[in-house]
Design a protein around this motif. Sequence first.
Motif, PDB file in Angstrom:
ATOM      1  N   GLU A 136       1.234  48.208 -24.021  1.00 40.71           N
ATOM      2  CA  GLU A 136       1.428  47.646 -25.355  1.00 40.71           C
ATOM      3  C   GLU A 136       1.553  46.127 -25.298  1.00 40.71           C
ATOM      4  OE1 GLU A 136       4.795  49.535 -27.103  1.00 40.71           O
ATOM      5  OE2 GLU A 136       3.688  51.355 -27.654  1.00 40.71           O
ATOM      6  N   HIS A 137       2.229  45.613 -24.265  1.00 37.59           N
ATOM      7  CA  HIS A 137       2.426  44.166 -24.174  1.00 37.59           C
ATOM      8  C   HIS A 137       1.097  43.441 -23.945  1.00 37.59           C
ATOM      9  CE1 HIS A 137       4.418  40.377 -23.527  1.00 37.59           C
ATOM     10  NE2 HIS A 137       3.895  40.258 -22.324  1.00 37.59           N
ATOM     11  N   LEU A 138       0.292  43.933 -23.013  1.00 39.23           N
ATOM     12  CA  LEU A 138      -0.993  43.279 -22.755  1.00 39.23           C
ATOM     13  C   LEU A 138      -1.932  43.420 -23.953  1.00 39.23           C
ATOM     14  CD1 LEU A 138      -1.782  44.041 -18.994  1.00 39.23           C
ATOM     15  CD2 LEU A 138      -0.640  42.076 -20.023  1.00 39.23           C
ATOM     16  N   SER A 139      -1.958  44.608 -24.554  1.00 43.57           N
ATOM     17  CA  SER A 139      -2.824  44.803 -25.726  1.00 43.57           C
ATOM     18  C   SER A 139      -2.394  43.898 -26.871  1.00 43.57           C
ATOM     19  CB  SER A 139      -2.786  46.266 -26.173  1.00 43.57           C
ATOM     20  OG  SER A 139      -3.304  47.112 -25.178  1.00 43.57           O
ATOM     21  N   HIS A 140      -1.077  43.803 -27.098  1.00 41.84           N
ATOM     22  CA  HIS A 140      -0.577  42.929 -28.164  1.00 41.84           C
ATOM     23  C   HIS A 140      -0.913  41.474 -27.873  1.00 41.84           C
ATOM     24  CE1 HIS A 140       2.055  41.049 -31.108  1.00 41.84           C
ATOM     25  NE2 HIS A 140       2.586  40.347 -30.111  1.00 41.84           N
ATOM     26  N   THR A 141      -0.749  41.035 -26.619  1.00 40.27           N
ATOM     27  CA  THR A 141      -1.042  39.650 -26.265  1.00 40.27           C
ATOM     28  C   THR A 141      -2.503  39.320 -26.515  1.00 40.27           C
ATOM     29  OG1 THR A 141       0.699  39.681 -24.584  1.00 40.27           O
ATOM     30  CG2 THR A 141      -0.934  37.926 -24.429  1.00 40.27           C
ATOM     31  N   ALA A 195       8.258  36.596 -18.636  1.00 40.55           N
ATOM     32  CA  ALA A 195       9.721  36.592 -18.579  1.00 40.55           C
ATOM     33  C   ALA A 195      10.311  37.648 -19.507  1.00 40.55           C
ATOM     34  CB  ALA A 195      10.262  35.211 -18.931  1.00 40.55           C
ATOM     35  N   GLY A 196       9.825  37.702 -20.736  1.00 42.05           N
ATOM     36  CA  GLY A 196      10.349  38.674 -21.695  1.00 42.05           C
ATOM     37  C   GLY A 196      10.011  40.096 -21.310  1.00 42.05           C
ATOM     38  N   LEU A 197       8.796  40.305 -20.777  1.00 43.48           N
ATOM     39  CA  LEU A 197       8.399  41.641 -20.343  1.00 43.48           C
ATOM     40  C   LEU A 197       9.283  42.114 -19.198  1.00 43.48           C
ATOM     41  CD1 LEU A 197       6.392  44.027 -20.405  1.00 43.48           C
ATOM     42  CD2 LEU A 197       5.033  42.769 -18.717  1.00 43.48           C
ATOM     43  N   ARG A 198       9.549  41.238 -18.236  1.00 43.89           N
ATOM     44  CA  ARG A 198      10.401  41.635 -17.103  1.00 43.89           C
ATOM     45  C   ARG A 198      11.810  41.978 -17.592  1.00 43.89           C
ATOM     46  NH1 ARG A 198       7.222  40.689 -12.810  1.00 43.89           N
ATOM     47  NH2 ARG A 198       5.995  38.764 -12.667  1.00 43.89           N
ATOM     48  N   VAL A 222       8.075  40.839 -34.669  1.00 43.57           N
ATOM     49  CA  VAL A 222       8.194  40.231 -33.353  1.00 43.57           C
ATOM     50  C   VAL A 222       8.534  41.333 -32.355  1.00 43.57           C
ATOM     51  CG1 VAL A 222       9.417  38.525 -31.950  1.00 43.57           C
ATOM     52  CG2 VAL A 222       9.003  38.084 -34.381  1.00 43.57           C
ATOM     53  N   ARG A 223       7.876  41.308 -31.201  1.00 37.26           N
ATOM     54  CA  ARG A 223       8.136  42.303 -30.173  1.00 37.26           C
ATOM     55  C   ARG A 223       9.305  41.869 -29.287  1.00 37.26           C
ATOM     56  NH1 ARG A 223       4.810  46.394 -29.244  1.00 37.26           N
ATOM     57  NH2 ARG A 223       5.469  46.476 -27.066  1.00 37.26           N
ATOM     58  N   PRO A 224      10.035  42.831 -28.726  1.00 38.87           N
ATOM     59  CA  PRO A 224      11.175  42.483 -27.861  1.00 38.87           C
ATOM     60  C   PRO A 224      10.786  41.594 -26.688  1.00 38.87           C
ATOM     61  CG  PRO A 224      11.247  44.809 -28.435  1.00 38.87           C
ATOM     62  CD  PRO A 224       9.936  44.291 -28.941  1.00 38.87           C
ATOM     63  N   GLU A 225       9.576  41.787 -26.128  1.00 39.53           N
ATOM     64  CA  GLU A 225       9.159  40.970 -24.995  1.00 39.53           C
ATOM     65  C   GLU A 225       8.983  39.508 -25.375  1.00 39.53           C
ATOM     66  OE1 GLU A 225       5.939  43.840 -25.352  1.00 39.53           O
ATOM     67  OE2 GLU A 225       7.945  44.080 -26.196  1.00 39.53           O
ATOM     68  N   GLU A 226       8.651  39.263 -26.647  1.00 40.62           N
ATOM     69  CA  GLU A 226       8.510  37.879 -27.103  1.00 40.62           C
ATOM     70  C   GLU A 226       9.876  37.227 -27.234  1.00 40.62           C
ATOM     71  OE1 GLU A 226       4.323  38.226 -29.623  1.00 40.62           O
ATOM     72  OE2 GLU A 226       6.181  38.954 -30.555  1.00 40.62           O
ATOM     73  N   ASP A 270       6.011  31.202  -9.295  1.00 39.59           N
ATOM     74  CA  ASP A 270       7.094  32.146  -9.576  1.00 39.59           C
ATOM     75  C   ASP A 270       6.614  33.445 -10.209  1.00 39.59           C
ATOM     76  OD1 ASP A 270       6.304  31.237 -12.023  1.00 39.59           O
ATOM     77  OD2 ASP A 270       8.283  30.554 -12.679  1.00 39.59           O
ATOM     78  N   GLY A 271       5.314  33.581 -10.395  1.00 39.07           N
ATOM     79  CA  GLY A 271       4.813  34.794 -11.029  1.00 39.07           C
ATOM     80  C   GLY A 271       5.233  34.943 -12.462  1.00 39.07           C
ATOM     81  N   GLY A 272       5.583  33.816 -13.096  1.00 40.19           N
ATOM     82  CA  GLY A 272       6.085  33.867 -14.464  1.00 40.19           C
ATOM     83  C   GLY A 272       5.020  34.075 -15.517  1.00 40.19           C
ATOM     84  N   THR A 273       3.753  33.880 -15.152  1.00 45.15           N
ATOM     85  CA  THR A 273       2.650  34.104 -16.087  1.00 45.15           C
ATOM     86  C   THR A 273       1.551  34.889 -15.379  1.00 45.15           C
ATOM     87  OG1 THR A 273       1.539  32.018 -15.532  1.00 45.15           O
ATOM     88  CG2 THR A 273       3.103  31.992 -17.377  1.00 45.15           C
ATOM     89  N   LEU A 274       0.731  35.504 -16.188  1.00 45.43           N
ATOM     90  CA  LEU A 274      -0.415  36.271 -15.702  1.00 45.43           C
ATOM     91  C   LEU A 274      -1.641  35.788 -16.468  1.00 45.43           C
ATOM     92  CD1 LEU A 274      -1.556  38.807 -14.139  1.00 45.43           C
ATOM     93  CD2 LEU A 274      -1.051  40.105 -16.224  1.00 45.43           C
ATOM     94  N   THR A 275      -2.665  35.377 -15.745  1.00 48.90           N
ATOM     95  CA  THR A 275      -3.897  34.927 -16.389  1.00 48.90           C
ATOM     96  C   THR A 275      -4.916  36.051 -16.367  1.00 48.90           C
ATOM     97  OG1 THR A 275      -3.530  32.632 -15.731  1.00 48.90           O
ATOM     98  CG2 THR A 275      -5.764  33.230 -16.378  1.00 48.90           C
TER      99      THR A 275
END
Length: 300
Positions: A69-74, A49-52, A133-137, A32-37
Amino acid sequence: MPPRPVEEVDLDSLLALVADNLGYTCSFAPDDGGTLTLEGPRTVVVRLAGLRAEARRRSREDWPMLVSEHLSHTLDAADEPLDACDLDQVRSLLRTRIQLDEDLGSSHVVGRHLTADLVEVLTIKYGATARPVRPEEVGCWPITAAQALDLALENVRQDERLSVTEDDLGGVAIRRLSGPTASAAAHLRRLADYLPIPSDGVLVALPDPATLIVHPVESIGVVRAIERLRLFAQREFDLGVGAGALSSQVYWWHDGRLRLIRSDLVNHDGQTRLVVAPPPEFARVLANLAVRSDGEGATG
């Protein structure tokens, strides 16, 4: 399988581009493309999911910064002991803290305004440290941001009990409520657990996130109390600058709402005086207290 919305395809392309710029190759979950490795200096799985959901709320012009910002934070949070995108893991660690709106700058956080200048921010507390906490989380959680903030407030309430001491500021009685953490100011919503709240509310100063200074609004003497609290808050604020100072202003807590009583220290002809601009609702309270005071004086 139906074709994916073009917006998701575009977001995935942007994710791949940003990952490459960060020195990582990436692959999306095939189902489902729900995660990115991310594969590179380390291997990190990114929940999407939160990023989308956040991307759907933003304009496309914001997407590059949001993804970066999301990838850097992760990547920065990869060494944290728990996955912040999993509510079951972090539920008991949620807390709130109050910050000045201007201190947040361009940071993307989850919070709600108590006043125009004060924001209640959702945090995750790991040991002695806490981070916003970030909005994407939050977007990965099965509850809303407002529900998450309420959950965090309940955690704060159960986590600590504030100490209450009585003091006197030049003839003005105050109560100081203080706690061991920067979440103490979050007890504002539970103020009635610590002292009786008059029908007209209380004055509140928050010189730092661990302290509440309170005075009841019961008589026209509250005018003097505003001056005393403002000077006191300014002094404590100045002492705390660089070490977590919060606000030098005085506020009015009434009916579950916090309102700023704007008061400025003005220098004129070598003298400092306080210029107060209360909100209309509080001005009406002052007028009623003045009438009540005159009536009691006439009766006496």
